[in-house]
Structures are given as structure tokens and as C-alpha cells.
Motif scaffolding. Structure first.
Motif, PDB file in Angstrom:
ATOM      1  N   VAL A 144       0.808  -1.208   0.000  1.00 28.20           N
ATOM      2  CA  VAL A 144       0.000   0.000   0.000  1.00 28.20           C
ATOM      3  C   VAL A 144       0.849   1.270   0.000  1.00 28.20           C
ATOM      4  N   LEU A 145       1.842   1.347   0.837  1.00 30.57           N
ATOM      5  CA  LEU A 145       2.623   2.587   0.950  1.00 30.57           C
ATOM      6  C   LEU A 145       3.438   2.892  -0.303  1.00 30.57           C
ATOM      7  N   LEU A 146       4.045   1.886  -0.879  1.00 29.60           N
ATOM      8  CA  LEU A 146       4.833   2.127  -2.089  1.00 29.60           C
ATOM      9  C   LEU A 146       3.942   2.587  -3.234  1.00 29.60           C
ATOM     10  N   GLY A 147       2.800   1.942  -3.406  1.00 27.28           N
ATOM     11  CA  GLY A 147       1.873   2.351  -4.461  1.00 27.28           C
ATOM     12  C   GLY A 147       1.361   3.764  -4.254  1.00 27.28           C
ATOM     13  N   THR A 148       1.007   4.073  -3.015  1.00 26.77           N
ATOM     14  CA  THR A 148       0.517   5.407  -2.697  1.00 26.77           C
ATOM     15  C   THR A 148       1.622   6.448  -2.869  1.00 26.77           C
ATOM     16  N   ALA A 149       2.820   6.126  -2.418  1.00 24.34           N
ATOM     17  CA  ALA A 149       3.935   7.068  -2.516  1.00 24.34           C
ATOM     18  C   ALA A 149       4.316   7.346  -3.970  1.00 24.34           C
ATOM     19  N   ALA A 150       4.310   6.333  -4.796  1.00 21.99           N
ATOM     20  CA  ALA A 150       4.672   6.526  -6.204  1.00 21.99           C
ATOM     21  C   ALA A 150       3.675   7.457  -6.896  1.00 21.99           C
TER      22      ALA A 150
END
Length: 123
Positions: free
Chosen positions: A44-50
Motif C-alpha cells: 500500500v505505501l509504495l503504491g501510494t507514494a509513487a
């Protein structure tokens, strides 16, 4: 004699396509960053951050009403980074032909939008 203007319908459709490509780029980056079973950080965090990083960069420098006004080469560089990252994300997802098509469509659309906006012929 005045310079020829693009038809209103063409301008609206080209701007609409530009918007759709921008949203698609953000969704692609979010999908690329999300890894099923990757946990909170790898998923979740990597997708949101990207997607968020691309959206912030776009809103600050490349959007029609960007927060900071920068020269055209800088706007095009930001677009190249965001759209290039999205094309690489598509390729990373195993969608290489789609990545190529996306890149070609983005290139043509960006060239047309830039040409007409630089001419001031927003009909």
C-alpha cells in the motif's frame, strides 16, 4: 491574415486525452507500487507514494494551473519524468506492448498540446 486556429472540438478532445493520460499515469504508478502480499510497506505505501510523488511533481510544475511557473523545457522535463515512469511501470508489470503504445500516444498528445498552447490558439 491571421494564423489558423485549431478547431474547438479538436482542442477539447486533445485536452481531454491529456487529462486521461495523466490520470492513467498516476493509476499505473500506484498499481506498479502495490505488491500483493507485500505487506504495508511493499504494498500500500509504495503504491501510494509513487502516485503521490508524481501528482505532487505534476501539480507543482506541469499542470495548466501549476503552483510554480517554470519555463517550458522544465514543464516538458517533468512530463517526461512522470510519463516515462508510468511507461516503465507498465513494462515492469509485464505490459511491454502497452507501455510502447502509451509512450507513443503521450508523445503525440504532448507535442500537440505544447504546440497549440505555445501558439496561444486555445480555441
Amino acid at each position: 491574415m491571421t494564423a489558423p486556429h485549431r478547431p474547438r472540438t479538436f482542442g477539447i478532445l486533445n485536452d481531454l486525452l491529456a487529462f486521461v493520460l495523466e490520470v492513467f499515469a498516476l493509476l499505473t504508478l500506484a498499481l506498479w507500487g502495490y505488491r500483493p502480499g507485500g505487506g504495508l510497506i511493499g504494498g500500500v505505501l509504495l503504491g501510494t507514494a509513487a502516485a503521490a510523488a508524481a501528482a505532487l511533481l505534476w501539480g507543482a510544475f506541469a499542470a495548466p494551473k501549476a503552483r510554480y511557473e517554470v519555463p517550458l523545457p522544465a514543464v516538458l522535463a517533468v512530463k517526461a519524468v512522470v510519463f516515462g515512469a508510468a511507461a516503465l511501470a507498465l513494462a515492469g508489470l509485464g505490459l511491454r506492448p502497452q507501455a510502447c503504445w502509451f509512450a507513443v500516444i503521450v508523445l503525440v498528445n504532448t507535442a500537440l498540446v505544447t504546440y497549440y498552447r505555445s501558439r496561444g490558439s486555445r480555441a
